[in-house]
Design a protein around this motif. Structure first.
Motif, PDB file in Angstrom:
ATOM      1  N   THR A  27       1.232  -0.935   0.451  1.00  0.00           N
ATOM      2  CA  THR A  27       0.157   0.160   0.222  1.00  0.00           C
ATOM      3  C   THR A  27       0.476   1.456  -0.018  1.00  0.00           C
ATOM      4  OG1 THR A  27      -0.387  -0.077   2.217  1.00  0.00           O
ATOM      5  CG2 THR A  27      -1.795  -0.854   0.945  1.00  0.00           C
ATOM      6  N   GLY A  28       2.251   1.247   0.079  1.00  0.00           N
ATOM      7  CA  GLY A  28       2.932   2.409   0.276  1.00  0.00           C
ATOM      8  C   GLY A  28       3.400   3.407   1.868  1.00  0.00           C
ATOM      9  N   VAL A  29       1.946   2.849   2.928  1.00  0.00           N
ATOM     10  CA  VAL A  29       1.825   3.458   3.752  1.00  0.00           C
ATOM     11  C   VAL A  29       3.219   3.095   4.817  1.00  0.00           C
ATOM     12  CG1 VAL A  29       0.397   2.526   5.859  1.00  0.00           C
ATOM     13  CG2 VAL A  29      -0.553   3.438   3.512  1.00  0.00           C
ATOM     14  N   ILE A  30       3.420   1.916   4.504  1.00  0.00           N
ATOM     15  CA  ILE A  30       5.164   1.421   5.483  1.00  0.00           C
ATOM     16  C   ILE A  30       5.972   2.093   4.416  1.00  0.00           C
ATOM     17  CG2 ILE A  30       7.070   0.048   6.752  1.00  0.00           C
ATOM     18  CD1 ILE A  30       4.253  -1.754   7.566  1.00  0.00           C
ATOM     19  N   ASP A  31       6.765   2.584   4.650  1.00  0.00           N
ATOM     20  CA  ASP A  31       8.339   2.686   3.537  1.00  0.00           C
ATOM     21  C   ASP A  31       9.262   3.366   4.072  1.00  0.00           C
ATOM     22  OD1 ASP A  31       9.396   3.379   1.475  1.00  0.00           O
ATOM     23  OD2 ASP A  31       8.363   4.476   0.653  1.00  0.00           O
ATOM     24  N   LEU A  32      10.439   2.405   4.678  1.00  0.00           N
ATOM     25  CA  LEU A  32      11.242   3.267   6.054  1.00  0.00           C
ATOM     26  C   LEU A  32      11.999   2.343   5.700  1.00  0.00           C
ATOM     27  CD1 LEU A  32       8.737   1.781   9.066  1.00  0.00           C
ATOM     28  CD2 LEU A  32       9.577   4.416   8.145  1.00  0.00           C
ATOM     29  N   ASP A  33      13.471   2.781   5.885  1.00  0.00           N
ATOM     30  CA  ASP A  33      14.147   2.086   5.338  1.00  0.00           C
ATOM     31  C   ASP A  33      15.063   1.044   7.119  1.00  0.00           C
ATOM     32  OD1 ASP A  33      15.710   3.349   4.114  1.00  0.00           O
ATOM     33  OD2 ASP A  33      16.576   5.215   4.769  1.00  0.00           O
ATOM     34  N   MET A  34      15.472   0.199   7.771  1.00  0.00           N
ATOM     35  CA  MET A  34      16.161  -0.245   7.971  1.00  0.00           C
ATOM     36  C   MET A  34      17.366  -0.645   8.328  1.00  0.00           C
ATOM     37  SD  MET A  34      12.935  -1.838   8.902  1.00  0.00           S
ATOM     38  CE  MET A  34      13.455  -3.522   9.237  1.00  0.00           C
ATOM     39  N   SER A  35      17.542  -1.573   9.621  1.00  0.00           N
ATOM     40  CA  SER A  35      19.175  -1.071  10.198  1.00  0.00           C
ATOM     41  C   SER A  35      19.099  -1.723  11.470  1.00  0.00           C
ATOM     42  CB  SER A  35      19.358   0.020  11.365  1.00  0.00           C
ATOM     43  OG  SER A  35      21.022   0.239  10.780  1.00  0.00           O
ATOM     44  N   VAL A  36      19.460  -2.404  11.670  1.00  0.00           N
ATOM     45  CA  VAL A  36      20.195  -2.644  12.484  1.00  0.00           C
ATOM     46  C   VAL A  36      19.772  -2.330  13.835  1.00  0.00           C
ATOM     47  CG1 VAL A  36      22.319  -4.131  13.963  1.00  0.00           C
ATOM     48  CG2 VAL A  36      22.048  -4.970  12.192  1.00  0.00           C
ATOM     49  N   PRO A  37      19.440  -2.671  15.262  1.00  0.00           N
ATOM     50  CA  PRO A  37      19.628  -1.507  16.146  1.00  0.00           C
ATOM     51  C   PRO A  37      20.252  -0.768  16.546  1.00  0.00           C
ATOM     52  CG  PRO A  37      18.467  -3.694  16.318  1.00  0.00           C
ATOM     53  CD  PRO A  37      19.049  -3.762  15.501  1.00  0.00           C
ATOM     54  N   GLU A  38      20.118   0.323  16.832  1.00  0.00           N
ATOM     55  CA  GLU A  38      21.388   1.203  16.936  1.00  0.00           C
ATOM     56  C   GLU A  38      22.103   0.861  18.048  1.00  0.00           C
ATOM     57  OE1 GLU A  38      22.028   6.691  17.913  1.00  0.00           O
ATOM     58  OE2 GLU A  38      20.062   5.255  17.440  1.00  0.00           O
ATOM     59  N   GLY A  39      21.855   0.356  19.076  1.00  0.00           N
ATOM     60  CA  GLY A  39      22.518  -0.124  20.596  1.00  0.00           C
ATOM     61  C   GLY A  39      23.867  -1.326  19.708  1.00  0.00           C
ATOM     62  N   LEU A  40      23.607  -1.798  18.984  1.00  0.00           N
ATOM     63  CA  LEU A  40      24.265  -2.987  18.460  1.00  0.00           C
ATOM     64  C   LEU A  40      24.922  -2.497  17.182  1.00  0.00           C
ATOM     65  CD1 LEU A  40      21.743  -5.821  18.242  1.00  0.00           C
ATOM     66  CD2 LEU A  40      23.995  -5.583  19.507  1.00  0.00           C
ATOM     67  N   GLY A  41      24.899  -1.136  16.770  1.00  0.00           N
ATOM     68  CA  GLY A  41      25.800  -0.574  15.614  1.00  0.00           C
ATOM     69  C   GLY A  41      24.878  -0.421  14.119  1.00  0.00           C
ATOM     70  N   GLY A  42      23.966  -0.220  14.298  1.00  0.00           N
ATOM     71  CA  GLY A  42      23.128   0.186  13.909  1.00  0.00           C
ATOM     72  C   GLY A  42      22.869   1.765  13.408  1.00  0.00           C
ATOM     73  N   LYS A  43      22.665   2.178  12.334  1.00  0.00           N
ATOM     74  CA  LYS A  43      22.368   4.022  11.729  1.00  0.00           C
ATOM     75  C   LYS A  43      20.916   4.309  13.055  1.00  0.00           C
ATOM     76  CE  LYS A  43      20.679   2.672   7.928  1.00  0.00           C
ATOM     77  NZ  LYS A  43      20.244   2.863   6.137  1.00  0.00           N
TER      78      LYS A  43
END
Length: 159
Positions: A27-43
């Motif tokens: 539907t385009g409602v979710i359109d998100l960048d994904m990352s490893v959680p910030e606490g594990l070195g993600g962005k």
């Protein structure tokens, strides 16, 4: 005789690049960048599968509480909260998830809230889907409530 399964809705989403990629719903409602959680070195400014799962589970569980209240002729306080914490863990070579659902119904006494939470856990699609597959702890206003092993194990009641 069991009634036949009736599909009500199907959601579609596509991921590219795994935990460091992008996810988009049909539907385009979710359109998100994904990352490893910030606490594990993600962005920063990116989500992760555990965060999305927690959002879905808390919303779905609250809907189950609304259904339970309606069936009993009750009405939930508009400020009712369901907080879901999803933990990613490593065990040996594999990974797993566990969840904590913490419910604050605001308007009901402690015993009635516990009973409503137990009933919601029986019908919530996320609870049914995770039963026997991941540990789910139920809490009422931060206090863990005892969960019978049968409430977290095996197949959904009646199947």
């Amino acid at each position: 005789m069991e009634s036949p399964k009736k599909n009500l809705y199907t959601a579609d989403a596509t991921a590219i690049g795994g935990r460091d990629g992008h996810v988009r719903s049909a539907t385009g409602v979710i359109d998100l960048d994904m990352s490893v959680p910030e606490g594990l070195g993600g962005k920063k400014n990116a989500t992760n599968p555990e965060e999305l799962f927690a959002a879905g589970y808390s919303s779905c569980f609250q809907q189950a509480l609304l259904v339970i209240a309606q069936r009993a002729g009750d009405k939930l306080d508009p400020n009712t909260e369901v907080k879901c914490s999803v933990t990613l863990f490593q065990e040996g070579e594999g990974y797993g998830l566990s969840a904590i659902l913490d419910v604050d119904l605001k308007a009901f006494d402690h015993d009635k809230t516990i009973e409503m939470v137990r009933q919601a856990h029986k019908i919530c699609p996320y609870s049914v889907g995770t039963r026997g597959n991941m540990e789910v702890e139920l809490r009422v206003q931060g206090e863990a409530i005892p969960v019978d092993a049968s409430e977290n194990a095996g197949v959904a009641e009646g199947k």
